[in-house]
Design a protein around this motif. Structure first.
Motif, PDB file in Angstrom:
ATOM      1  N   VAL A 117      13.531  11.353  18.350  1.00 44.69           N
ATOM      2  CA  VAL A 117      13.486  10.121  17.729  1.00 44.69           C
ATOM      3  C   VAL A 117      12.264   9.695  16.892  1.00 44.69           C
ATOM      4  O   VAL A 117      11.394   9.424  17.774  1.00 44.69           O
ATOM      5  CB  VAL A 117      14.166   8.978  18.616  1.00 44.69           C
ATOM      6  N   LEU A 118      12.366   9.083  15.606  1.00 46.55           N
ATOM      7  CA  LEU A 118      11.252   8.690  14.832  1.00 46.55           C
ATOM      8  C   LEU A 118      11.546   7.304  14.672  1.00 46.55           C
ATOM      9  O   LEU A 118      12.579   7.102  14.098  1.00 46.55           O
ATOM     10  CB  LEU A 118      11.007   9.534  13.791  1.00 46.55           C
ATOM     11  N   PHE A 119      10.644   6.585  15.366  1.00 44.93           N
ATOM     12  CA  PHE A 119      10.975   4.987  15.485  1.00 44.93           C
ATOM     13  C   PHE A 119       9.976   4.253  14.237  1.00 44.93           C
ATOM     14  O   PHE A 119       8.629   4.383  14.687  1.00 44.93           O
ATOM     15  CB  PHE A 119      10.781   4.450  16.758  1.00 44.93           C
ATOM     16  N   LEU A 148       6.351   7.058  17.348  1.00 47.57           N
ATOM     17  CA  LEU A 148       6.132   5.699  16.872  1.00 47.57           C
ATOM     18  C   LEU A 148       5.478   6.337  15.385  1.00 47.57           C
ATOM     19  O   LEU A 148       4.638   6.792  15.358  1.00 47.57           O
ATOM     20  CB  LEU A 148       5.341   4.676  17.382  1.00 47.57           C
ATOM     21  N   VAL A 149       6.226   5.681  14.190  1.00 45.29           N
ATOM     22  CA  VAL A 149       5.592   5.883  12.970  1.00 45.29           C
ATOM     23  C   VAL A 149       4.398   5.185  12.879  1.00 45.29           C
ATOM     24  O   VAL A 149       4.124   4.011  13.210  1.00 45.29           O
ATOM     25  CB  VAL A 149       6.485   5.692  11.952  1.00 45.29           C
ATOM     26  N   ASN A 150       3.163   5.814  12.521  1.00 43.02           N
ATOM     27  CA  ASN A 150       1.989   5.192  12.284  1.00 43.02           C
ATOM     28  C   ASN A 150       1.918   4.568  10.834  1.00 43.02           C
ATOM     29  O   ASN A 150       1.245   5.185   9.806  1.00 43.02           O
ATOM     30  CB  ASN A 150       0.438   6.005  12.525  1.00 43.02           C
ATOM     31  N   PHE A 179       7.207   7.372   4.207  1.00 41.14           N
ATOM     32  CA  PHE A 179       7.924   8.344   3.598  1.00 41.14           C
ATOM     33  C   PHE A 179       7.605   9.844   3.883  1.00 41.14           C
ATOM     34  O   PHE A 179       8.274  10.564   4.387  1.00 41.14           O
ATOM     35  CB  PHE A 179       8.046   8.163   2.280  1.00 41.14           C
ATOM     36  N   PRO A 180       6.137   9.981   3.905  1.00 41.20           N
ATOM     37  CA  PRO A 180       5.567  11.280   4.214  1.00 41.20           C
ATOM     38  C   PRO A 180       6.013  11.552   5.742  1.00 41.20           C
ATOM     39  O   PRO A 180       6.261  12.759   6.267  1.00 41.20           O
ATOM     40  CB  PRO A 180       4.230  11.233   4.060  1.00 41.20           C
ATOM     41  N   ALA A 181       5.747  10.580   6.617  1.00 39.81           N
ATOM     42  CA  ALA A 181       6.140  10.716   8.187  1.00 39.81           C
ATOM     43  C   ALA A 181       7.662  11.063   8.312  1.00 39.81           C
ATOM     44  O   ALA A 181       7.771  11.915   9.280  1.00 39.81           O
ATOM     45  CB  ALA A 181       5.943   9.318   8.767  1.00 39.81           C
ATOM     46  N   VAL A 182       8.363  10.426   7.621  1.00 36.93           N
ATOM     47  CA  VAL A 182       9.860  10.734   7.917  1.00 36.93           C
ATOM     48  C   VAL A 182      10.216  11.904   7.279  1.00 36.93           C
ATOM     49  O   VAL A 182      10.802  12.817   7.676  1.00 36.93           O
ATOM     50  CB  VAL A 182      10.768   9.625   6.768  1.00 36.93           C
TER      51      VAL A 182
END
Length: 222
Positions: A117-119, A148-150, A179-182
């Motif tokens: 899971v990316l939060f 956790l998304v930075n 957006f890049p992280a997702v």
């Protein structure tokens, strides 16, 4: 779907859930400077919820901006004991779950399916409540990997990103980090976000459907 998942999760933990017949929290009006109208909504909701607070009933919700308005803005706007009493009993659902967990009173059974899971944290929640309870709740299933998304703001910022004159800057903000992280995560990763505006922004900017953490936790139940 978020509300249904929340009810199912709380019922699985042994609670009887009653849906409050409250109106809009007033947060959209506050953000536009319509404080008199927001105060009318606040008074209606406080009058409705005060009897529950008097009885010590937890008032639990899923949307950070709404719930934190009950807890932060209402006592400031109304300046009375009733609003302060209600605020004392208001919790984000993940705060409520983690309070139970820390007290040894949370009885939820999760499956052992491995899930990643990316939060992404909601700005209002970061400022007033922090993200520890969200990350803690997502960590309740023992086989769940949470990252956790930075990133800062998603760019939507309530109604800001919906407004024609702000659309381009809204998307530019999202493209800086979120957006890049997702997009860097494969389809085997879930994207979890508590704020509805953030979820809409992620879907518009990446094509990926983000879900509230209660939906992910509900799906992880045995």
């Amino acid at each position: 779907q978020v509300g249904k998942a929340a009810v199912e999760l709380l019922e699985a933990a042994g609670f009887r859930v009653e849906l409050a017949n409250a109106g809009c929290c007033g947060r959209p009006m506050i953000s536009k400077g319509m404080l008199s109208e927001a105060a009318e909504h606040a008074r209606h909701n406080v009058d409705l919820l005060y009897p529950y607070a008097q009885e010590g009933v937890a008032i639990v919700g899923c949307e950070p901006s709404c719930i934190l308005s009950f807890r932060d803005e209402y006592p400031e706007m109304l300046q009375d004991d009733k609003s302060r009493k209600v605020a004392e009993h208001v919790y984000l659902i993940e705060e409520f779950l983690m309070m139970l967990q820390e007290d040894g009173r949370l009885d939820l059974k999760f499956n052992d399916e491995i899930k990643k899971v990316l939060f992404h944290g909601h700005c209002h929640q970061k400022a007033l409540a922090g993200l520890d309870s969200s990350l803690g709740a997502l960590g309740l299933p023992p086989s769940m990997e949470v990252e956790l998304v930075n990133a800062g703001c998603c760019g939507m910022a309530g109604s800001f990103g919906f407004e024609r004159e702000h659309y381009d800057i809204s998307m530019t903000i999202g493209e800086q980090a979120l957006f890049p992280a997702v997009n860097a995560k494969g389809e085997d990763w879930e994207v979890a976000v508590t704020g509805v505006s953030c979820r809409q922004q992620i879907e518009d900017g990446t094509g990926r459907k983000a879900r509230h953490l209660v939906e992910i936790l509900r799906d992880a139940l045995v």
